[in-house]
Design a protein around this motif. Structure first.
Motif, PDB file in Angstrom:
ATOM      1  N   LEU A 208      -2.344  -9.481   7.597  1.00  0.00           N
ATOM      2  CA  LEU A 208      -1.590  -9.499   8.848  1.00  0.00           C
ATOM      3  C   LEU A 208      -0.090  -9.591   8.596  1.00  0.00           C
ATOM      4  O   LEU A 208       0.715  -8.971   9.307  1.00  0.00           O
ATOM      5  N   GLN A 209       0.282 -10.356   7.554  1.00  0.00           N
ATOM      6  CA  GLN A 209       1.706 -10.473   7.206  1.00  0.00           C
ATOM      7  C   GLN A 209       2.267  -9.120   6.775  1.00  0.00           C
ATOM      8  O   GLN A 209       3.327  -8.685   7.244  1.00  0.00           O
ATOM      9  N   VAL A 210       1.527  -8.438   5.897  1.00  0.00           N
ATOM     10  CA  VAL A 210       1.970  -7.125   5.418  1.00  0.00           C
ATOM     11  C   VAL A 210       2.011  -6.125   6.563  1.00  0.00           C
ATOM     12  O   VAL A 210       2.931  -5.309   6.665  1.00  0.00           O
ATOM     13  N   ALA A 211       1.010  -6.177   7.447  1.00  0.00           N
ATOM     14  CA  ALA A 211       0.971  -5.269   8.585  1.00  0.00           C
ATOM     15  C   ALA A 211       2.212  -5.438   9.456  1.00  0.00           C
ATOM     16  O   ALA A 211       2.829  -4.451   9.888  1.00  0.00           O
ATOM     17  N   ASP A 212       2.615  -6.692   9.706  1.00  0.00           N
ATOM     18  CA  ASP A 212       3.802  -6.939  10.524  1.00  0.00           C
ATOM     19  C   ASP A 212       5.069  -6.439   9.823  1.00  0.00           C
ATOM     20  O   ASP A 212       5.965  -5.877  10.469  1.00  0.00           O
ATOM     21  N   GLU A 213       5.153  -6.636   8.503  1.00  0.00           N
ATOM     22  CA  GLU A 213       6.330  -6.173   7.764  1.00  0.00           C
ATOM     23  C   GLU A 213       6.422  -4.648   7.784  1.00  0.00           C
ATOM     24  O   GLU A 213       7.508  -4.073   7.928  1.00  0.00           O
ATOM     25  N   LEU A 214       5.294  -3.989   7.622  1.00  0.00           N
ATOM     26  CA  LEU A 214       5.282  -2.528   7.653  1.00  0.00           C
ATOM     27  C   LEU A 214       5.662  -2.011   9.040  1.00  0.00           C
ATOM     28  O   LEU A 214       6.422  -1.033   9.166  1.00  0.00           O
ATOM     29  N   ALA A 215       5.132  -2.658  10.082  1.00  0.00           N
ATOM     30  CA  ALA A 215       5.455  -2.248  11.442  1.00  0.00           C
ATOM     31  C   ALA A 215       6.937  -2.458  11.737  1.00  0.00           C
ATOM     32  O   ALA A 215       7.578  -1.626  12.387  1.00  0.00           O
ATOM     33  N   ALA A 216       7.495  -3.568  11.236  1.00  0.00           N
ATOM     34  CA  ALA A 216       8.920  -3.836  11.423  1.00  0.00           C
ATOM     35  C   ALA A 216       9.779  -2.780  10.747  1.00  0.00           C
ATOM     36  O   ALA A 216      10.903  -2.503  11.176  1.00  0.00           O
ATOM     37  N   ALA A 217       9.227  -2.169   9.689  1.00  0.00           N
ATOM     38  CA  ALA A 217       9.939  -1.110   8.971  1.00  0.00           C
ATOM     39  C   ALA A 217       9.737   0.252   9.634  1.00  0.00           C
ATOM     40  O   ALA A 217      10.235   1.261   9.121  1.00  0.00           O
ATOM     41  N   GLY A 218       9.028   0.286  10.761  1.00  0.00           N
ATOM     42  CA  GLY A 218       8.860   1.520  11.504  1.00  0.00           C
ATOM     43  C   GLY A 218       7.602   2.291  11.187  1.00  0.00           C
ATOM     44  O   GLY A 218       7.410   3.409  11.685  1.00  0.00           O
ATOM     45  N   LEU A 219       6.704   1.714  10.368  1.00  0.00           N
ATOM     46  CA  LEU A 219       5.473   2.400  10.019  1.00  0.00           C
ATOM     47  C   LEU A 219       4.366   2.066  11.017  1.00  0.00           C
ATOM     48  O   LEU A 219       4.273   0.928  11.507  1.00  0.00           O
ATOM     49  N   ARG A 220       3.534   3.046  11.303  1.00  0.00           N
ATOM     50  CA  ARG A 220       2.382   2.849  12.184  1.00  0.00           C
ATOM     51  C   ARG A 220       1.245   2.257  11.347  1.00  0.00           C
ATOM     52  O   ARG A 220       0.877   2.817  10.316  1.00  0.00           O
ATOM     53  N   VAL A 221       0.718   1.124  11.799  1.00  0.00           N
ATOM     54  CA  VAL A 221      -0.220   0.369  10.970  1.00  0.00           C
ATOM     55  C   VAL A 221      -1.540   0.150  11.701  1.00  0.00           C
ATOM     56  O   VAL A 221      -1.571  -0.213  12.877  1.00  0.00           O
ATOM     57  N   LEU A 222      -2.615   0.374  10.972  1.00  0.00           N
ATOM     58  CA  LEU A 222      -3.966   0.013  11.413  1.00  0.00           C
ATOM     59  C   LEU A 222      -4.449  -1.055  10.450  1.00  0.00           C
ATOM     60  O   LEU A 222      -4.472  -0.838   9.236  1.00  0.00           O
ATOM     61  N   VAL A 223      -4.781  -2.251  10.962  1.00  0.00           N
ATOM     62  CA  VAL A 223      -5.196  -3.338  10.082  1.00  0.00           C
ATOM     63  C   VAL A 223      -6.632  -3.736  10.406  1.00  0.00           C
ATOM     64  O   VAL A 223      -6.983  -3.947  11.565  1.00  0.00           O
ATOM     65  N   ASP A 224      -7.452  -3.821   9.369  1.00  0.00           N
ATOM     66  CA  ASP A 224      -8.853  -4.218   9.539  1.00  0.00           C
ATOM     67  C   ASP A 224      -8.995  -5.679   9.148  1.00  0.00           C
ATOM     68  O   ASP A 224      -9.151  -6.023   7.975  1.00  0.00           O
ATOM     69  N   GLU A 225      -8.937  -6.546  10.158  1.00  0.00           N
ATOM     70  CA  GLU A 225      -9.067  -7.992   9.933  1.00  0.00           C
ATOM     71  C   GLU A 225     -10.309  -8.514  10.628  1.00  0.00           C
ATOM     72  O   GLU A 225     -10.390  -9.699  10.970  1.00  0.00           O
ATOM     73  N   ARG A 226     -11.293  -7.636  10.819  1.00  0.00           N
ATOM     74  CA  ARG A 226     -12.502  -8.016  11.546  1.00  0.00           C
ATOM     75  C   ARG A 226     -13.240  -9.138  10.823  1.00  0.00           C
ATOM     76  O   ARG A 226     -13.588  -9.010   9.638  1.00  0.00           O
ATOM     77  N   PRO A 227     -13.484 -10.243  11.525  1.00  0.00           N
ATOM     78  CA  PRO A 227     -14.233 -11.339  10.898  1.00  0.00           C
ATOM     79  C   PRO A 227     -15.718 -10.993  10.801  1.00  0.00           C
ATOM     80  O   PRO A 227     -16.261 -10.281  11.641  1.00  0.00           O
ATOM     81  N   GLY A 228     -16.364 -11.465   9.768  1.00  0.00           N
ATOM     82  CA  GLY A 228     -17.797 -11.276   9.626  1.00  0.00           C
ATOM     83  C   GLY A 228     -18.221  -9.890   9.190  1.00  0.00           C
ATOM     84  O   GLY A 228     -19.415  -9.587   9.166  1.00  0.00           O
TER      85      GLY A 228
END
Length: 565
Positions: free
Chosen positions: A491-511
């Motif tokens: 999630l941290q990396v996803a936010d940093e990438l998004a802040a840099a203007g990149l479109r991000v899909l993050v798979d953080e699905r629990p279980g």
């Protein structure tokens, strides 16, 4: 500007492990399995969030290049009145493919398959002088065709998204320039989309007009067949290929002679019975043209291309004869038809059936054929038409080298319509000389939804989809392997990438197991996959290229820098 982070835990995407039972093509299988589209009915599809994003990205590229050549975007209705299509004859010409409907008062309407008539009327209303021209108008809108056999997922549907544009000019030179602008823009569009494509000569069909070219994406799932020459730049849709046939040598042929040929109603059985090649026989195909029986003659080793024949005879309706059509016609003996002695039957022939050529053909008697039947001596050809099915190795019309056949998906088509529609609606403007000048038109289409399927066909691999950068629903797919520290880092990396203007899909699905997440990442086809895995506690992630499979471990800072570059 910060981009959006899409979380798989909140996204409406349900992937499937198995191919749909009715799926025939790779794009159909993968777009459904990856949760990009879902079927509502035969030929009717819903675009789910990830699919809609890909569709919008394709439309964005199309829109940008259309704007670059001065196109002005409009949006016309999909429900259209009958009267403009009656004026051009297309209410009947479209036949069963046209969706027709009535309102509560009984008035006739249709769902637009294309919009030449409506754009013509729009310009007639808005443009009155040559000073108002040239103009290019376009829209990106759903179109409708009642396909007899909708199949291959979104490749051949009853509803589809299309960019259609129309140029209006006061002169033929202006039309040629607009056509050239569109041609160049289309090449840029398909290059930006990452589509391998060919520009080929084509026929105009029901659209009308003169010059016509198709843009084809080679693919095994393609329903179009095109030819290309390995020695020169010639390429054409098979329906647009024409051949020049050398005149036959002057030979004195014997008189016709009947042959007893029982049980030989087909070319194959006849050739075997007589011990001759099929090319020595004359095949006579009977069709009905607006209800009238017409015979089409071709060499026995060739087939009639019904698409070519229909295009040549348009707007007349062409259909094969049935057993009932032979009733009351003693001159038509099924399986033994010959052009000599036919009564009140128009005879069309391939150019290879040239005057002076001799053939073995039906004697118009059951179980009997005739040899030494000479064109121009024993029968006359009413019209020569180039309607044989093109075969691999046929000579190139330009250089004579053997042509190669390939399958492709039609992704674009451009036409110089000329004045067909302007004549139908008296579309005139005041010319420079103060007199009315008839406007000339071009029509240019791109299958936006079809381009998505073509991209899937060309770029997918055995693991799933593999979108080009810029067309994918995200630039980076971040995967959290599962543990809390890994999810936190993802999630941290996803936010940093998004802040840099990149479109991000993050798979953080629990279980959800790491294996399922990795499999989904490859199936969804985002170009870059970033995994927060076993070294997450050290701030190290793994960067994977979806297309090449290359992997590299990097610090978070280096990974963000690499992806921003």
């Amino acid at each position: 500007m910060a981009a959006q982070v899409q979380r798989m835990s909140r996204l409406m995407v349900k992937t499937l492990r198995d191919d749909p039972a009715d799926a025939e093509t790779l794009s159909h299988k993968l777009l459904v399995r990856a949760g990009y589209v879902r079927r509502n009915a035969a030929g009717i599809w819903s675009w789910l969030p990830l699919g809609k994003q890909v569709l919008d990205n394709v439309a964005r590229v199309v829109r940008e290049e259309m704007d670059a050549i001065g196109g002005q975007e409009v949006l016309l209705p999909a429900v259209l009145p009958k009267e403009p299509f009656e004026a051009t004859g297309r209410w009947e010409e479209y036949g069963a493919e046209l969706f027709r409907l009535k309102d509560r008062k009984g008035a006739d309407y249709l769902l637009g398959p294309t919009h030449e008539e409506i754009f013509t009327l729009l310009v007639k209303d808005q443009c009155t002088s040559y000073k108002d021209l040239p103009v290019i108008l376009y829209q990106i809108q759903s179109k409708y065709r009642d396909e007899a056999r909708p199949r291959s997922g979104i490749l051949r549907g009853r509803e589809f998204l299309m960019k259609d544009s129309y140029s209006f000019d006061a002169t033929d030179e202006g039309l040629a320039d607009a056509y050239a602008q569109h041609r160049a823009a289309y090449i840029k569009i398909f290059q930006r989309l990452g589509l391998d494509h060919r520009v080929v000569s084509a026929v105009s069909g029901a659209m009308g007009g003169s010059a016509s070219e198709e843009f084809l994406a080679p693919a095994a799932a393609g329903e179009d067949t095109f030819v290309h020459c390995p020695s020169c730049e010639y390429a054409a849709n098979t329906e647009a290929v024409t051949f020049t046939v050398a005149p036959p040598a002057a030979v004195e042929h014997p008189a016709p002679r009947e042959l007893d040929t029982p049980d030989t109603p087909t070319i194959e059985t006849l050739a075997e019975h007589l011990g001759v090649p099929a090319s020595a026989t004359l095949k006579n195909l009977l069709v009905k043209v607006d209800g009238e029986i017409v015979a089409v003659g071709v060499p026995g080793d060739r087939e009639v291309d019904l698409g070519k024949l229909s295009d040549h005879l348009a707007p007349a309706e062409v259909e094969l004869v049935t057993a009932e059509d032979f009733t009351g016609r003693p001159d038509l003996v099924r399986g033994y038809v010959g052009p000599q002695g036919l009564e009140k039957v128009r005879y069309l022939a391939d150019p290879r059936i040239a005057a002076g050529t001799a053939w073995i053909t039906g004697a118009n008697k059951a179980g009997v054929h005739t040899e030494n039947v000479v064109a121009g001596r024993d029968f006359e050809v009413d019209e020569y038409v180039d309607v044989v099915v093109v075969e691999d190795g046929d000579p190139c019309p330009n250089c004579g080298t053997g042509l190669k056949l390939d399958r492709a998906i039609e992704i674009g088509h451009i036409f110089q319509l000329g004045r067909k529609y302007a004549d139908a609606f008296q579309l005139d403007v005041l010319g420079q000389n103060g007199k009315p000048a008839r406007v000339t038109m071009g029509s240019y289409g791109i299958g936006v939804s079809r381009a998505v399927a073509a991209l899937a066909e060309q770029t997918a691999d055995d693991k799933g989809l593999c979108w080009p950068a810029g067309i994918a629903p995200a630039d980076v797919h971040v995967v959290a392997a599962g543990k809390a520290v890994q999810t936190e880092l993802a999630l941290q990396v996803a936010d940093e990438l998004a802040a840099a203007g990149l479109r991000v899909l993050v798979d953080e699905r629990p279980g959800v197991s790491p294996g399922v997440k990795f499999t989904d990442a490859e199936l969804l086809g985002v170009p870059k996959i970033l995994v927060a895995g076993r070294r997450s506690a050290e701030g190290v992630v793994e960067l994977k290229d979806r297309r090449t499979g290359e992997r590299e471990e990097l610090s978070v800072a280096d990974a963000v820098a690499r992806l921003r570059a």
